[in-house]
Enzyme design. Structure first.
Site, PDB file in Angstrom:
ATOM      1  N   THR A  72     -25.245  -6.174  23.928  1.00 19.17           N
ATOM      2  CA  THR A  72     -24.806  -7.041  24.194  1.00 19.17           C
ATOM      3  C   THR A  72     -23.658  -7.609  24.522  1.00 19.17           C
ATOM      4  O   THR A  72     -22.816  -8.231  25.080  1.00 19.17           O
ATOM      5  CB  THR A  72     -25.404  -9.213  23.606  1.00 19.17           C
ATOM      6  OG1 THR A  72     -26.820  -8.673  23.865  1.00 19.17           O
ATOM      7  CG2 THR A  72     -25.252 -10.392  24.646  1.00 19.17           C
ATOM      8  N   CYS A 322     -36.524 -10.023  24.610  1.00 23.35           N
ATOM      9  CA  CYS A 322     -35.314 -11.513  24.872  1.00 23.35           C
ATOM     10  C   CYS A 322     -36.134 -12.003  25.554  1.00 23.35           C
ATOM     11  O   CYS A 322     -35.500 -13.432  25.896  1.00 23.35           O
ATOM     12  CB  CYS A 322     -34.005 -10.601  25.447  1.00 23.35           C
ATOM     13  SG  CYS A 322     -33.514  -9.222  24.518  1.00 23.35           S
TER      14      CYS A 322
END
Ligand code: PLP
Length: 379
Positions: A72, A322
């Site tokens: 990320t 997620c």
């Protein structure tokens, strides 16, 4: 009871040799790598040896490896780093709507800052079939889709190379799983440790020399001024060890996982539950995504299926980890044409070299039982 873990695309257990490498650094190399005394230099050596090892294993130069905390962070660094390098000029980026949230949400943030994003269409497996003629500053595509296992085609990548625009590849689900030598010509590639037997909290970025970006973190001069902050020396050592292990066993693991994938595909289709496989035949064998109810009148609660399997000792996912917990239908499944009902009636299985035929046989039996029970309750 031994649990059956079929969620390796969400995260993997840490390899025992990786744990060993990490514990060694934690115990013996506690210096700050920026300190010039013996202990600092010792920690610095660990980092530089890890960088050299990773570069060598991936056929790149050590200076091209930038350690980060996660994929990320790597993805944010590239997308925001190029946007801000170009600022206040307007940037135009190209991507798809089936990217991981790390990319999609960053693109949405940048769109609010006046970045123009061209989203190329994908087919019902999440594969990109073609690219439009728009001129862009950056192309950002995932190599392997974390929900369907769709792989970016070499033809599309060749086309992108021909356009002479910057290219960023999210290679998180590819490293150690599908060979991707051709894609090394990309300017930027993002990777994560916890998908390959390293712990959570470490990732890296491969940056082709000359492909600059505005740094994301400001502070010290670590990582050649490209990522400020004291390095997680132990995690970096563990990451290098995990990459070495996974790459040395890649070919052998691939054929094992291909066999597992075929077995489960055939098994699912033989259950007679009107199952639709959402993963392409030629995608990554590590991921198998399927919808088990197409008819809203069946009223099958996908979350309840997942929890029933969990209760029977089997961990699977109903979308990307997620987004699970938010109960929103997966953006990938929506983008490949699933209704809200179908998206929630979908499971993702993800395998590893340690997955056995016995385990997936148990999964098939338990899944069949759970689904039959749910159908009989709703009848
Ligand atoms: N990209 C893909 C394709 C992923 O599967 C993931 C994690 O699920 C990420 C990016 C984000 O990785 P990290 O957890 O290291 O931030």
């Amino acid at each position: 009871m031994n649990r059956i873990y079929l969620d390796h695309a969400a995260t993997t257990p840490v390899h025992p040799k990786v744990t060993e490498a990490i514990v060694h650094v934690l115990n013996d190399c506690y210096g700050n790598p920026s300190s010039i005394h013996h202990d600092g230099r010792k920690a610095k050596v660990i980092i530089e040896e890890a960088r050299e090892k990773i570069a060598h294993l991936l056929g790149r130069e050590p200076a091209e490896v930038v350690f980060t905390s996660s994929a990320t962070e790597s993805i944010n660094t590239v997308l925001k780093g190029l946007f801000f390098k170009n600022y206040p000029n307007q940037s135009v980026f190209r991507s798809t709507s089936v990217e991981h949230h790390a990319t999609l949400h960053t693109l949405q943030y940048l769109e609010n800052k006046n970045c123009d994003v061209v989203y190329e269409p994908v087919n019902t497996f999440g594969e990109l079939a073609n690219i439009s003629n728009n001129n862009v500053d950056l192309n950002s595509f995932m190599l392997v889709n974390n929900e369907t296992g769709a792989v970016l085609s070499k033809d599309i990548f060749e086309k992108l190379l021909g356009r002479k625009e910057k290219i960023h590849i999210d290679a998180v689900q590819a490293l150690g799983k599908v060979p991707f030598n051709e894609f090394h010509q990309a300017d930027y590639l993002s990777f994560s440790g916890h998908k390959i037997g390293a712990p959570k909290g470490v990732g890296f970025l491969l940056v082709k020399s000359g492909s600059d970006f505005e740094e994301f973190f400001h502070g010290g001069a670590q990582e050649r001024n490209r990522r400020a902050g004291t390095e997680a020396v132990h995690h970096i050592a563990g990451l290098a060890s995990a990459i070495e292990i996974i790459l040395s066993e890649q070919a052998q693991h691939l054929s094992h996982v291909e066999q597992i994938n075929r077995f489960v595909r055939n098994g699912l289709l033989g259950l007679g539950h009107d199952i639709v496989i959402n993963s392409p035949n030629h995608g990554s064998p590590y991921i198998l995504n399927f919808t088990f109810s197409q008819d809203e009148d069946e009223k099958i609660d996908g979350e309840a299926v997942l929890m029933a399997l969990d209760g029977r000792g089997i961990s699977v996912s109903n979308g990307s980890a997620c987004s699970s917990g938010s109960f929103e239908p997966s953006h990938v499944l929506k983008a490949i044409g699933k209704s809200d009902y179908e998206a929630q009636a979908t499971l993702r299985l993800s395998f590893s070299s340690s997955t056995t035929i016995k385990e997936v046989e148990i999964f098939l039996d338990e899944f069949d039982l759970v689904l039959k029970r749910m159908k009989s309750i709703n009848f």
